[in-house]
Design a protein around this motif. Sequence first.
Motif, PDB file in Angstrom:
ATOM      1  N   GLU A 150       0.828  -1.209   0.000  1.00  0.00           N
ATOM      2  CA  GLU A 150       0.000   0.000   0.000  1.00  0.00           C
ATOM      3  C   GLU A 150       0.861   1.258   0.000  1.00  0.00           C
ATOM      4  OE1 GLU A 150      -3.821  -1.869   2.445  1.00  0.00           O
ATOM      5  OE2 GLU A 150      -2.581  -0.288   3.349  1.00  0.00           O
TER       6      GLU A 150
ATOM      7  N   PRO B 276     -18.815  -0.093   2.276  1.00  0.00           N
ATOM      8  CA  PRO B 276     -17.518   0.580   2.394  1.00  0.00           C
ATOM      9  C   PRO B 276     -17.607   1.722   3.410  1.00  0.00           C
ATOM     10  CG  PRO B 276     -18.055   0.212   0.096  1.00  0.00           C
ATOM     11  CD  PRO B 276     -19.293  -0.131   0.880  1.00  0.00           C
TER      12      PRO B 276
ATOM     13  N   ARG C  13     -14.979   7.007   4.682  1.00  0.00           N
ATOM     14  CA  ARG C  13     -13.709   7.514   4.140  1.00  0.00           C
ATOM     15  C   ARG C  13     -13.544   7.100   2.684  1.00  0.00           C
ATOM     16  NH1 ARG C  13      -9.044   4.624   3.639  1.00  0.00           N
ATOM     17  NH2 ARG C  13      -7.138   5.810   3.236  1.00  0.00           N
ATOM     18  N   MET C  14     -13.836   5.845   2.376  1.00  0.00           N
ATOM     19  CA  MET C  14     -13.688   5.380   0.995  1.00  0.00           C
ATOM     20  C   MET C  14     -14.750   6.007   0.099  1.00  0.00           C
ATOM     21  SD  MET C  14     -13.494   1.502  -0.523  1.00  0.00           S
ATOM     22  CE  MET C  14     -12.880   1.233  -2.202  1.00  0.00           C
TER      23      MET C  14
ATOM     24  N   GLU D 126      -9.995  -3.072   2.789  1.00  0.00           N
ATOM     25  CA  GLU D 126     -10.491  -1.826   2.203  1.00  0.00           C
ATOM     26  C   GLU D 126      -9.366  -0.859   1.840  1.00  0.00           C
ATOM     27  OE1 GLU D 126     -14.200   0.235   3.505  1.00  0.00           O
ATOM     28  OE2 GLU D 126     -12.823   1.876   3.990  1.00  0.00           O
ATOM     29  N   SER D 127      -8.340  -0.758   2.681  1.00  0.00           N
ATOM     30  CA  SER D 127      -7.263   0.184   2.398  1.00  0.00           C
ATOM     31  C   SER D 127      -6.554  -0.152   1.092  1.00  0.00           C
ATOM     32  CB  SER D 127      -6.263   0.218   3.553  1.00  0.00           C
ATOM     33  OG  SER D 127      -5.810  -1.085   3.873  1.00  0.00           O
TER      34      SER D 127
ATOM     35  N   TYR E  56     -14.743   0.707  -7.199  1.00  0.00           N
ATOM     36  CA  TYR E  56     -15.472   0.945  -5.944  1.00  0.00           C
ATOM     37  C   TYR E  56     -16.725   0.086  -5.875  1.00  0.00           C
ATOM     38  CZ  TYR E  56     -18.528   3.296  -2.606  1.00  0.00           C
ATOM     39  OH  TYR E  56     -19.387   3.562  -1.564  1.00  0.00           O
TER      40      TYR E  56
ATOM     41  N   ALA F  45      -7.417   5.362  -5.684  1.00  0.00           N
ATOM     42  CA  ALA F  45      -6.579   6.563  -5.696  1.00  0.00           C
ATOM     43  C   ALA F  45      -5.729   6.641  -6.960  1.00  0.00           C
ATOM     44  CB  ALA F  45      -5.696   6.585  -4.454  1.00  0.00           C
TER      45      ALA F  45
ATOM     46  N   HIS G 200      -8.078  -1.518  -1.547  1.00  0.00           N
ATOM     47  CA  HIS G 200      -8.987  -1.053  -2.598  1.00  0.00           C
ATOM     48  C   HIS G 200      -8.962   0.472  -2.708  1.00  0.00           C
ATOM     49  CE1 HIS G 200     -10.908  -4.900  -3.629  1.00  0.00           C
ATOM     50  NE2 HIS G 200     -10.712  -5.212  -2.360  1.00  0.00           N
ATOM     51  N   CYS G 201      -8.789   1.153  -1.585  1.00  0.00           N
ATOM     52  CA  CYS G 201      -8.653   2.614  -1.627  1.00  0.00           C
ATOM     53  C   CYS G 201      -7.426   3.018  -2.446  1.00  0.00           C
ATOM     54  CB  CYS G 201      -8.529   3.176  -0.215  1.00  0.00           C
ATOM     55  SG  CYS G 201     -10.075   3.200   0.721  1.00  0.00           S
TER      56      CYS G 201
ATOM     57  N   MET H 100     -14.066   9.383  -1.397  1.00  0.00           N
ATOM     58  CA  MET H 100     -13.056   9.517  -2.444  1.00  0.00           C
ATOM     59  C   MET H 100     -13.692   9.848  -3.789  1.00  0.00           C
ATOM     60  SD  MET H 100     -10.505   6.312  -1.542  1.00  0.00           S
ATOM     61  CE  MET H 100      -9.259   6.798  -2.774  1.00  0.00           C
TER      62      MET H 100
END
Length: 229
Positions: A146, A214, A217-218, A176-177, A199, A184, A179-180, A221
């Motif tokens: 990540e 989700p 936070r996600m 999830e992080s 997403y 991004a 996928h974020c 985005m």
Amino acid sequence: MRLFGAFRLEGADGSVAVPASARRLLAYLGLHKRAARSVVAGTLWPDSGEEHAHGSLRTALWRLRRMRQPTVRCDGDSLYLADGVRVDVDDFTRAALRLTAPTPVPDHAPPPLAVLESGELLPGWDEEWIGPERERLRQLRLHALESLSVRLTVRGCHALALEAALRCVAIEPLRESAHCAVVAVHLAEHNVVEAVRHYEAFRRLLREELGLEPSARMSRMLPRELTRR
């Protein structure tokens, strides 16, 4: 010494044959650096009595001493690897920790993705002492991938950033992080449609597997009007 993938000990002239009874000792010291004889004996031969376990340890050490190059040193009651033995896990750990450091070295190029794709730790070995190390390295790999994706995105290396993020998703599909990080990268390339598509795919997976949505936070985005409710 290579512990990712099949156990291998390599010298200047190629692969070095290691007696089967000594491989576990080398692998244990490769992961723990230094340990007392009693701890090593009890960990590697847990089903044996204390006297038998220590005898097995002495046999393994004797076999290692017969090799041309020294691999294990003794200091009183402690055992540790000889100075000349490098371990691939150490190389991986240094690279991963450098990536995840809160204050990275300025202008320090991130390591190649291949450094973080070293395979499973000692696959096929079912000893209890390996399990916690496998999980530690798995978590470190996820965080490093990540971080690598974020740094590569900042540098404008979008293809490599996406590869790192998708590799993280492949290891842990419900993270999830990770996928974020994928979203991004797509947004950094102005590929909003790709970002929304990813997403929504993650959203469906999360609903099917865990019955969850989700995080806020996600969701933030992406523009609210582009995500289906």
